[in-house]
Write a protein that holds these residues in place. Structure first.
Motif, PDB file in Angstrom:
ATOM      1  N   SER A 108     -16.951  28.660  -8.486  1.00  0.00           N
ATOM      2  CA  SER A 108     -17.235  27.558  -9.405  1.00  0.00           C
ATOM      3  C   SER A 108     -16.323  26.397  -9.034  1.00  0.00           C
ATOM      4  CB  SER A 108     -16.972  27.983 -10.851  1.00  0.00           C
ATOM      5  OG  SER A 108     -17.907  28.959 -11.243  1.00  0.00           O
ATOM      6  N   VAL A 109     -16.916  25.211  -8.893  1.00  0.00           N
ATOM      7  CA  VAL A 109     -16.158  24.026  -8.486  1.00  0.00           C
ATOM      8  C   VAL A 109     -16.518  22.837  -9.369  1.00  0.00           C
ATOM      9  CG1 VAL A 109     -15.980  24.796  -6.081  1.00  0.00           C
ATOM     10  CG2 VAL A 109     -17.882  23.333  -6.767  1.00  0.00           C
ATOM     11  N   LYS A 110     -15.715  21.791  -9.269  1.00  0.00           N
ATOM     12  CA  LYS A 110     -15.993  20.554  -9.994  1.00  0.00           C
ATOM     13  C   LYS A 110     -17.176  19.847  -9.336  1.00  0.00           C
ATOM     14  CE  LYS A 110     -11.168  19.849 -11.228  1.00  0.00           C
ATOM     15  NZ  LYS A 110      -9.994  18.965 -11.111  1.00  0.00           N
ATOM     16  N   PRO A 111     -17.912  19.032 -10.086  1.00  0.00           N
ATOM     17  CA  PRO A 111     -19.030  18.288  -9.480  1.00  0.00           C
ATOM     18  C   PRO A 111     -18.519  17.131  -8.619  1.00  0.00           C
ATOM     19  CG  PRO A 111     -18.798  17.696 -11.780  1.00  0.00           C
ATOM     20  CD  PRO A 111     -17.829  18.822 -11.527  1.00  0.00           C
ATOM     21  N   SER A 112     -19.292  16.745  -7.648  1.00  0.00           N
ATOM     22  CA  SER A 112     -18.886  15.663  -6.749  1.00  0.00           C
ATOM     23  C   SER A 112     -18.840  14.316  -7.460  1.00  0.00           C
ATOM     24  CB  SER A 112     -19.833  15.581  -5.552  1.00  0.00           C
ATOM     25  OG  SER A 112     -21.147  15.266  -5.976  1.00  0.00           O
ATOM     26  N   SER A 113     -19.544  14.188  -8.555  1.00  0.00           N
ATOM     27  CA  SER A 113     -19.623  12.903  -9.267  1.00  0.00           C
ATOM     28  C   SER A 113     -18.292  12.463  -9.874  1.00  0.00           C
ATOM     29  CB  SER A 113     -20.690  12.970 -10.361  1.00  0.00           C
ATOM     30  OG  SER A 113     -20.341  13.952 -11.314  1.00  0.00           O
ATOM     31  N   ILE A 114     -17.341  13.378 -10.027  1.00  0.00           N
ATOM     32  CA  ILE A 114     -16.060  12.968 -10.621  1.00  0.00           C
ATOM     33  C   ILE A 114     -15.097  12.414  -9.572  1.00  0.00           C
ATOM     34  CG2 ILE A 114     -16.301  14.654 -12.492  1.00  0.00           C
ATOM     35  CD1 ILE A 114     -14.026  16.249 -11.154  1.00  0.00           C
ATOM     36  N   PHE A 115     -15.487  12.456  -8.305  1.00  0.00           N
ATOM     37  CA  PHE A 115     -14.658  11.935  -7.236  1.00  0.00           C
ATOM     38  C   PHE A 115     -15.144  10.536  -6.850  1.00  0.00           C
ATOM     39  CE2 PHE A 115     -14.195  16.458  -7.111  1.00  0.00           C
ATOM     40  CZ  PHE A 115     -12.850  16.647  -6.844  1.00  0.00           C
ATOM     41  N   TYR A 116     -14.205   9.665  -6.551  1.00  0.00           N
ATOM     42  CA  TYR A 116     -14.516   8.283  -6.222  1.00  0.00           C
ATOM     43  C   TYR A 116     -15.346   8.182  -4.946  1.00  0.00           C
ATOM     44  CZ  TYR A 116     -13.858   3.312  -5.364  1.00  0.00           C
ATOM     45  OH  TYR A 116     -14.069   1.988  -5.123  1.00  0.00           O
ATOM     46  N   LEU A 166     -26.019  23.617 -11.380  1.00  0.00           N
ATOM     47  CA  LEU A 166     -26.510  23.436 -10.016  1.00  0.00           C
ATOM     48  C   LEU A 166     -25.652  24.205  -9.021  1.00  0.00           C
ATOM     49  CD1 LEU A 166     -27.178  19.604 -10.163  1.00  0.00           C
ATOM     50  CD2 LEU A 166     -28.860  21.442 -10.340  1.00  0.00           C
ATOM     51  N   THR A 167     -26.196  24.390  -7.833  1.00  0.00           N
ATOM     52  CA  THR A 167     -25.510  25.127  -6.776  1.00  0.00           C
ATOM     53  C   THR A 167     -25.610  24.365  -5.467  1.00  0.00           C
ATOM     54  OG1 THR A 167     -25.955  27.246  -7.828  1.00  0.00           O
ATOM     55  CG2 THR A 167     -25.519  27.303  -5.473  1.00  0.00           C
ATOM     56  N   SER A 168     -24.497  24.345  -4.745  1.00  0.00           N
ATOM     57  CA  SER A 168     -24.469  23.841  -3.369  1.00  0.00           C
ATOM     58  C   SER A 168     -24.414  25.059  -2.451  1.00  0.00           C
ATOM     59  CB  SER A 168     -23.226  22.985  -3.129  1.00  0.00           C
ATOM     60  OG  SER A 168     -23.202  21.862  -3.965  1.00  0.00           O
ATOM     61  N   LEU A 169     -25.224  25.053  -1.408  1.00  0.00           N
ATOM     62  CA  LEU A 169     -25.206  26.142  -0.438  1.00  0.00           C
ATOM     63  C   LEU A 169     -24.458  25.681   0.801  1.00  0.00           C
ATOM     64  CD1 LEU A 169     -28.876  27.411  -0.783  1.00  0.00           C
ATOM     65  CD2 LEU A 169     -26.805  28.292  -1.879  1.00  0.00           C
ATOM     66  N   VAL A 170     -23.563  26.532   1.293  1.00  0.00           N
ATOM     67  CA  VAL A 170     -22.690  26.164   2.415  1.00  0.00           C
ATOM     68  C   VAL A 170     -22.747  27.259   3.482  1.00  0.00           C
ATOM     69  CG1 VAL A 170     -20.335  25.584   3.124  1.00  0.00           C
ATOM     70  CG2 VAL A 170     -21.134  24.962   0.828  1.00  0.00           C
ATOM     71  N   VAL A 171     -22.840  26.821   4.733  1.00  0.00           N
ATOM     72  CA  VAL A 171     -22.754  27.710   5.893  1.00  0.00           C
ATOM     73  C   VAL A 171     -21.510  27.316   6.670  1.00  0.00           C
ATOM     74  CG1 VAL A 171     -23.823  28.384   8.073  1.00  0.00           C
ATOM     75  CG2 VAL A 171     -25.246  28.028   6.047  1.00  0.00           C
ATOM     76  N   LEU A 191     -21.708  32.682  12.952  1.00  0.00           N
ATOM     77  CA  LEU A 191     -21.753  32.713  11.492  1.00  0.00           C
ATOM     78  C   LEU A 191     -20.506  33.391  10.928  1.00  0.00           C
ATOM     79  CD1 LEU A 191     -23.598  31.954   9.144  1.00  0.00           C
ATOM     80  CD2 LEU A 191     -24.669  34.188   9.362  1.00  0.00           C
ATOM     81  N   GLN A 192     -19.770  32.655  10.085  1.00  0.00           N
ATOM     82  CA  GLN A 192     -18.544  33.198   9.515  1.00  0.00           C
ATOM     83  C   GLN A 192     -18.715  33.510   8.024  1.00  0.00           C
ATOM     84  OE1 GLN A 192     -15.041  30.850  10.226  1.00  0.00           O
ATOM     85  NE2 GLN A 192     -13.705  32.559   9.805  1.00  0.00           N
ATOM     86  N   HIS A 193     -19.119  32.520   7.220  1.00  0.00           N
ATOM     87  CA  HIS A 193     -19.280  32.733   5.784  1.00  0.00           C
ATOM     88  C   HIS A 193     -20.484  31.974   5.259  1.00  0.00           C
ATOM     89  CE1 HIS A 193     -15.370  34.627   5.367  1.00  0.00           C
ATOM     90  NE2 HIS A 193     -14.785  33.591   5.934  1.00  0.00           N
ATOM     91  N   LEU A 194     -21.063  32.516   4.188  1.00  0.00           N
ATOM     92  CA  LEU A 194     -22.096  31.832   3.415  1.00  0.00           C
ATOM     93  C   LEU A 194     -21.568  31.697   1.997  1.00  0.00           C
ATOM     94  CD1 LEU A 194     -25.268  33.753   4.659  1.00  0.00           C
ATOM     95  CD2 LEU A 194     -24.355  31.591   5.498  1.00  0.00           C
ATOM     96  N   LEU A 195     -21.694  30.498   1.443  1.00  0.00           N
ATOM     97  CA  LEU A 195     -21.139  30.229   0.119  1.00  0.00           C
ATOM     98  C   LEU A 195     -22.187  29.645  -0.814  1.00  0.00           C
ATOM     99  CD1 LEU A 195     -17.921  28.294   1.208  1.00  0.00           C
ATOM    100  CD2 LEU A 195     -18.094  30.725   0.739  1.00  0.00           C
ATOM    101  N   ALA A 196     -22.009  29.933  -2.084  1.00  0.00           N
ATOM    102  CA  ALA A 196     -22.752  29.283  -3.159  1.00  0.00           C
ATOM    103  C   ALA A 196     -21.708  28.688  -4.092  1.00  0.00           C
ATOM    104  CB  ALA A 196     -23.642  30.277  -3.894  1.00  0.00           C
ATOM    105  N   LEU A 197     -21.652  27.364  -4.127  1.00  0.00           N
ATOM    106  CA  LEU A 197     -20.674  26.666  -4.960  1.00  0.00           C
ATOM    107  C   LEU A 197     -21.377  26.179  -6.225  1.00  0.00           C
ATOM    108  CD1 LEU A 197     -18.919  24.548  -2.183  1.00  0.00           C
ATOM    109  CD2 LEU A 197     -18.340  26.851  -2.989  1.00  0.00           C
ATOM    110  N   HIS A 198     -21.035  26.765  -7.350  1.00  0.00           N
ATOM    111  CA  HIS A 198     -21.699  26.455  -8.614  1.00  0.00           C
ATOM    112  C   HIS A 198     -20.953  25.360  -9.361  1.00  0.00           C
ATOM    113  CE1 HIS A 198     -24.048  30.000  -7.823  1.00  0.00           C
ATOM    114  NE2 HIS A 198     -22.975  30.792  -7.891  1.00  0.00           N
TER     115      HIS A 198
END
Length: 129
Positions: free
Chosen positions: A98-106, A44-49, A29-36
């Motif tokens: 905080s990141v952009k939503p995935s829906s704006i990417f092709y 919404l939030t994406s959880l990343v391990v 285990l290196q990092h745990l992330l919450a991408l808002h």
């Protein structure tokens, strides 16, 4: 080194698989992330391990439950609490970005490349070698 996102789902029942991955791989285990993000007017939030790279092979997986969990800063919820409790068990801080939503990417792969770039810039991932 190969760094790749592995999407488990949106964080409903697959959240339990994400938690099990943490428990089974606690030594890596290196990092745990919450991408808002904001998607269709919802916070919404994406959880990343992020696990440490394999040796040999130098493969670094980033397991993600993408954009399916309500942002806990706006709407506290049990799914995020379970993630936070697991982080506490292993004395890991949840890094929030905080990141952009995935829906704006092709394509979804372009979204994941965007995230890898952000994670490298913030030193959560090693640079290209």
């Amino acid at each position: 080194m190969i760094q790749r996102f592995i999407e488990l789902g949106e964080g409903y029942s697959d959240l339990y698989e994400l938690l099990e991955l943490i428990n089974a791989n606690q030594h890596r285990l290196q990092h745990l992330l919450a991408l808002h993000t904001k998607l269709d007017g919802r916070e919404l939030t994406s959880l990343v391990v992020i696990l440490k790279p394999t040796d040999p092979g130098k493969f670094q997986p980033l397991y993600v439950c993408r954009e399916g969990i309500p942002n806990p800063n706006y709407s506290p919820n049990k799914r995020y609490e379970l993630f936070a409790q697991t982080a506490a068990v292993y004395n890991k801080q949840i890094h929030e970005l905080s990141v952009k939503p995935s829906s704006i990417f092709y394509e979804k792969e372009l979204y994941f490349q965007y995230l890898i770039g952000i994670l490298r810039l913030n030193h959560y991932l090693l640079p290209l070698q």
